[in-house]
Design a protein around this motif. Structure first.
Motif, PDB file in Angstrom:
ATOM      1  N   HIS A  14     -11.923   2.311   4.736  1.00 42.29           N
ATOM      2  CA  HIS A  14     -11.271   1.021   4.951  1.00 42.29           C
ATOM      3  C   HIS A  14     -11.288   0.159   3.686  1.00 42.29           C
ATOM      4  O   HIS A  14     -12.264   0.156   2.935  1.00 42.29           O
ATOM      5  CB  HIS A  14     -11.982   0.286   6.085  1.00 42.29           C
ATOM      6  N   HIS A  15     -10.205  -0.550   3.472  1.00 41.18           N
ATOM      7  CA  HIS A  15     -10.150  -1.563   2.424  1.00 41.18           C
ATOM      8  C   HIS A  15      -9.205  -2.666   2.877  1.00 41.18           C
ATOM      9  O   HIS A  15      -8.451  -2.508   3.831  1.00 41.18           O
ATOM     10  CB  HIS A  15      -9.712  -0.970   1.079  1.00 41.18           C
ATOM     11  N   ASP A  16      -9.268  -3.787   2.199  1.00 39.30           N
ATOM     12  CA  ASP A  16      -8.416  -4.922   2.508  1.00 39.30           C
ATOM     13  C   ASP A  16      -7.494  -5.172   1.330  1.00 39.30           C
ATOM     14  O   ASP A  16      -7.586  -4.500   0.299  1.00 39.30           O
ATOM     15  CB  ASP A  16      -9.284  -6.151   2.820  1.00 39.30           C
ATOM     16  N   HIS A  17      -6.589  -6.137   1.506  1.00 42.13           N
ATOM     17  CA  HIS A  17      -5.585  -6.402   0.476  1.00 42.13           C
ATOM     18  C   HIS A  17      -5.535  -7.874   0.099  1.00 42.13           C
ATOM     19  O   HIS A  17      -5.644  -8.746   0.960  1.00 42.13           O
ATOM     20  CB  HIS A  17      -4.193  -5.992   0.977  1.00 42.13           C
ATOM     21  N   LEU A  18      -5.332  -8.122  -1.187  1.00 44.28           N
ATOM     22  CA  LEU A  18      -5.047  -9.447  -1.719  1.00 44.28           C
ATOM     23  C   LEU A  18      -3.673  -9.356  -2.355  1.00 44.28           C
ATOM     24  O   LEU A  18      -3.448  -8.512  -3.228  1.00 44.28           O
ATOM     25  CB  LEU A  18      -6.089  -9.863  -2.766  1.00 44.28           C
ATOM     26  N   ILE A  19      -2.734 -10.171  -1.875  1.00 46.29           N
ATOM     27  CA  ILE A  19      -1.357 -10.105  -2.348  1.00 46.29           C
ATOM     28  C   ILE A  19      -1.088 -11.316  -3.224  1.00 46.29           C
ATOM     29  O   ILE A  19      -1.270 -12.468  -2.815  1.00 46.29           O
ATOM     30  CB  ILE A  19      -0.353 -10.064  -1.163  1.00 46.29           C
ATOM     31  N   GLY A  63      -2.566 -15.146  -2.352  1.00 47.54           N
ATOM     32  CA  GLY A  63      -3.001 -16.144  -3.321  1.00 47.54           C
ATOM     33  C   GLY A  63      -2.214 -16.099  -4.606  1.00 47.54           C
ATOM     34  O   GLY A  63      -1.306 -15.279  -4.786  1.00 47.54           O
ATOM     35  N   ARG A  64      -2.596 -17.012  -5.461  1.00 48.89           N
ATOM     36  CA  ARG A  64      -2.020 -17.100  -6.803  1.00 48.89           C
ATOM     37  C   ARG A  64      -3.159 -16.998  -7.805  1.00 48.89           C
ATOM     38  O   ARG A  64      -4.227 -17.545  -7.581  1.00 48.89           O
ATOM     39  CB  ARG A  64      -1.277 -18.420  -6.981  1.00 48.89           C
ATOM     40  N   ARG A  65      -2.895 -16.336  -8.908  1.00 48.30           N
ATOM     41  CA  ARG A  65      -3.910 -16.183  -9.945  1.00 48.30           C
ATOM     42  C   ARG A  65      -4.249 -17.565 -10.502  1.00 48.30           C
ATOM     43  O   ARG A  65      -3.364 -18.356 -10.788  1.00 48.30           O
ATOM     44  CB  ARG A  65      -3.406 -15.261 -11.046  1.00 48.30           C
ATOM     45  N   VAL A  66      -5.532 -17.829 -10.638  1.00 50.30           N
ATOM     46  CA  VAL A  66      -6.002 -19.101 -11.173  1.00 50.30           C
ATOM     47  C   VAL A  66      -6.087 -18.976 -12.682  1.00 50.30           C
ATOM     48  O   VAL A  66      -6.554 -17.958 -13.209  1.00 50.30           O
ATOM     49  CB  VAL A  66      -7.393 -19.454 -10.583  1.00 50.30           C
ATOM     50  N   ALA A  67      -5.641 -20.023 -13.380  1.00 50.76           N
ATOM     51  CA  ALA A  67      -5.688 -20.017 -14.838  1.00 50.76           C
ATOM     52  C   ALA A  67      -7.131 -19.863 -15.297  1.00 50.76           C
ATOM     53  O   ALA A  67      -8.053 -20.406 -14.683  1.00 50.76           O
ATOM     54  CB  ALA A  67      -5.085 -21.303 -15.391  1.00 50.76           C
ATOM     55  N   LYS A  68      -7.333 -19.127 -16.365  1.00 48.56           N
ATOM     56  CA  LYS A  68      -8.684 -18.932 -16.895  1.00 48.56           C
ATOM     57  C   LYS A  68      -9.273 -20.281 -17.261  1.00 48.56           C
ATOM     58  O   LYS A  68      -8.592 -21.168 -17.765  1.00 48.56           O
ATOM     59  CB  LYS A  68      -8.647 -18.022 -18.117  1.00 48.56           C
TER      60      LYS A  68
END
Length: 147
Positions: free
Chosen positions: A92-97, A136-141
């Motif tokens: 099993h695994h989950d997803h982050l889109i 989600g959206r990638r957060v700026a470093k």
């Protein structure tokens, strides 16, 4: 797609579903075996017609449906987008889109799994199947926790 299953394994699955193994279906199976990630039917079809222009989108869908019905692949409809496919995972695994790019990131978390089991047990249930999809959206470093 993962490389856990060889194209020949999927050929046996298709035969078991009553589908003939044509050159076109072999091409589709080879594409599935060579593709990373979670392709949709249109992407599979585009790669297939580059090898044989007679391959129809309907053939791709019939092939994917037979593989899905057998449990060899899983179909996902992330955020209402087109159906995307992945080889049935061994664990099993989950997803982050990523909402901006559509990238699908697979992850595992024993902590999340334990919390889900705890909640189900507290409510008097045993989990027999589940999917967790995070969007989600990638957060700026350099950006810290937002509270």
């Amino acid at each position: 797609m993962r490389k856990d299953r060889e194209p020949a394994d999927n050929e046996a699955i298709l035969r078991g579903a009553g589908l003939r193994i044509t050159r076109q279906r072999r091409i589709i199976l080879d594409i599935l075996h060579a593709t990373e990630g979670h392709p949709d039917a249109a992407a599979i079809h585009a790669r297939a017609v580059a090898q044989d222009s007679r391959i129809s989108l309907a053939t791709v869908y019939r092939t994917m449906r037979a593989l899905e019905d057998s449990g060899a692949i899983q179909r996902h409809a992330f955020e209402g987008g087109p159906a995307r496919f992945e080889q049935a995972p061994p664990d099993h695994h989950d997803h982050l889109i990523d909402l901006d790019t559509g990238e699908v990131v697979e992850f595992k978390s024993d902590r999340i799994e334990a919390i889900q089991e705890e909640i189900a047990a507290r409510l008097g249930y045993e989990i027999v199947h589940h999917r967790l999809e995070l969007y989600g959206r990638r957060v700026a470093k350099g950006v810290k926790d937002r509270k």
